[in-house]
Every structure is written in structure tokens, then in C-alpha cells.
Scaffold this motif. Sequence first.
Motif, PDB file in Angstrom:
ATOM      1  N   VAL A  57      -5.919   1.539  -0.841  1.00 22.00           N
ATOM      2  CA  VAL A  57      -5.504   2.768  -1.512  1.00 22.00           C
ATOM      3  C   VAL A  57      -6.600   3.338  -2.421  1.00 22.00           C
ATOM      4  O   VAL A  57      -6.725   4.550  -2.558  1.00 22.00           O
ATOM      5  CB  VAL A  57      -4.208   2.517  -2.321  1.00 22.00           C
ATOM      6  CG1 VAL A  57      -3.793   3.736  -3.121  1.00 22.00           C
ATOM      7  CG2 VAL A  57      -3.081   2.055  -1.387  1.00 22.00           C
ATOM      8  N   CYS A  99       1.182   6.957  -6.562  1.00 21.48           N
ATOM      9  CA  CYS A  99       0.008   7.807  -6.808  1.00 21.48           C
ATOM     10  C   CYS A  99       0.331   9.277  -6.568  1.00 21.48           C
ATOM     11  O   CYS A  99      -0.214  10.158  -7.239  1.00 21.48           O
ATOM     12  CB  CYS A  99      -1.159   7.381  -5.913  1.00 21.48           C
ATOM     13  SG  CYS A  99      -1.942   5.837  -6.391  1.00 21.48           S
ATOM     14  N   ARG A 156       0.795   4.157  -2.802  1.00 21.41           N
ATOM     15  CA  ARG A 156       0.541   5.555  -2.444  1.00 21.41           C
ATOM     16  C   ARG A 156       1.666   6.472  -2.932  1.00 21.41           C
ATOM     17  O   ARG A 156       1.410   7.584  -3.398  1.00 21.41           O
ATOM     18  CB  ARG A 156       0.360   5.694  -0.935  1.00 21.41           C
ATOM     19  CG  ARG A 156      -0.977   5.201  -0.435  1.00 21.41           C
ATOM     20  CD  ARG A 156      -1.184   5.514   1.055  1.00 21.41           C
ATOM     21  NE  ARG A 156      -2.434   4.961   1.500  1.00 21.41           N
ATOM     22  CZ  ARG A 156      -2.559   3.805   2.170  1.00 21.41           C
ATOM     23  NH1 ARG A 156      -1.482   3.096   2.489  1.00 21.41           N
ATOM     24  NH2 ARG A 156      -3.753   3.376   2.529  1.00 21.41           N
ATOM     25  N   ALA A 160       0.836  -1.208   0.000  1.00 23.50           N
ATOM     26  CA  ALA A 160       0.000   0.000   0.000  1.00 23.50           C
ATOM     27  C   ALA A 160       0.869   1.256   0.000  1.00 23.50           C
ATOM     28  O   ALA A 160       0.557   2.233  -0.702  1.00 23.50           O
ATOM     29  CB  ALA A 160      -0.951  -0.006   1.186  1.00 23.50           C
TER      30      ALA A 160
END
Length: 180
Positions: A96, A67, A64, A60
Motif C-alpha cells: 500500500v 487511506c 487502502r 492491504a
Amino acid sequence: MTDADEPRAFVPVRIAVLTVSDTRTENDDRSGDTLVERLQAAGHILASRAIIQDDRAAIAAALRNWCADPEVDVVISTGGTGLTGRDVTVEAHRDVYEKEIDAFGTVFTHVSMAKIGTSAVQSRATGGVAEGTYLFALPGSPSACRDAWDEILVKQLDYRHKPCNFVEIMPRLDEHLRRK
């Protein structure tokens, strides 16, 4: 000629590839290699690549980070989508996601059924969106990566694909963050 008939120019997207595995290294990551070869052959840009162990929080966190990176449009992970205790990639992706692309898993299962029959029921491939970035979790086999890329992603990540595709709505994925 209508606007719908107008030819479109190819728009390359920046794709990060994440291999989730406790055993793979850069030297034997065949699934990651398959994705990199295909995305580059299609004209896209490899923005980043990593291998991470089957750890939900670490997966995760990697998602992130990508992203939040303006140089990454899409993240494709491979591995950890099965049913065993170590398979936590789907859960990490869902930690996420802002929105899940429900039909991605359905279409992947349909594609897989044609190749591996009812064994396709064991895959939990998934897709979603977070911070304006597309996220896709694929099984860890090179054949599953080929199937997902060749039958779904190569088309949906191509601005020229009609009637619609993921690329044409990319500028609007995070519009809710820009509203006042």
C-alpha cells in the motif's frame, strides 16, 4: 520570541487501529486496547477499529479503505510483523505504501533493544505513507505497542513536538496529487 519558540496548540488526529490476528476477538485484543487507550489519553480521536485475520490481501484492502477515508489520518496496525509464515502484515503495508518511513523501523528497534535486548532483531515494525495517510505496523504484544506509542508515536503525532513532527507535514503528504 522567534517563530520556532512560539507555543503551538494541540491538533488531534483521527486514528484507526487494526489488529491482525487469527485468534484475537474484541474481548481479548489487549494490544488494540493498549493503542486505543493511549491515543485517546493523548487527546486523539479513534476513527475506527477492526480485527482482521492474517491475510495479506485482506490487510492491504483494509489499509487502502482507510487511506481513502477522509476521516482517517493515521492507521496503526498491531500483529503479524514477525518472521513466521502467517506474518504478512509488513508485506501488506508495503503493498500500500507510496513512501516508506525507513527510520521508523530503525527507531523502533532502538527502543526495543533497551527493553528486550537482541530479541528486537525479530521485529519488522514499519511505517509509511499512502494517499496522505500515515500507516504504522507494530508487533502484536501490548508491551511493543506501549513502547512504539510512548517512545515514538505520541511525540511524532503531536503538533507541539519540536523540532518537527508528522502532524505539521500532514497537509503536504498528498500535494503531488493536487499538482496540475
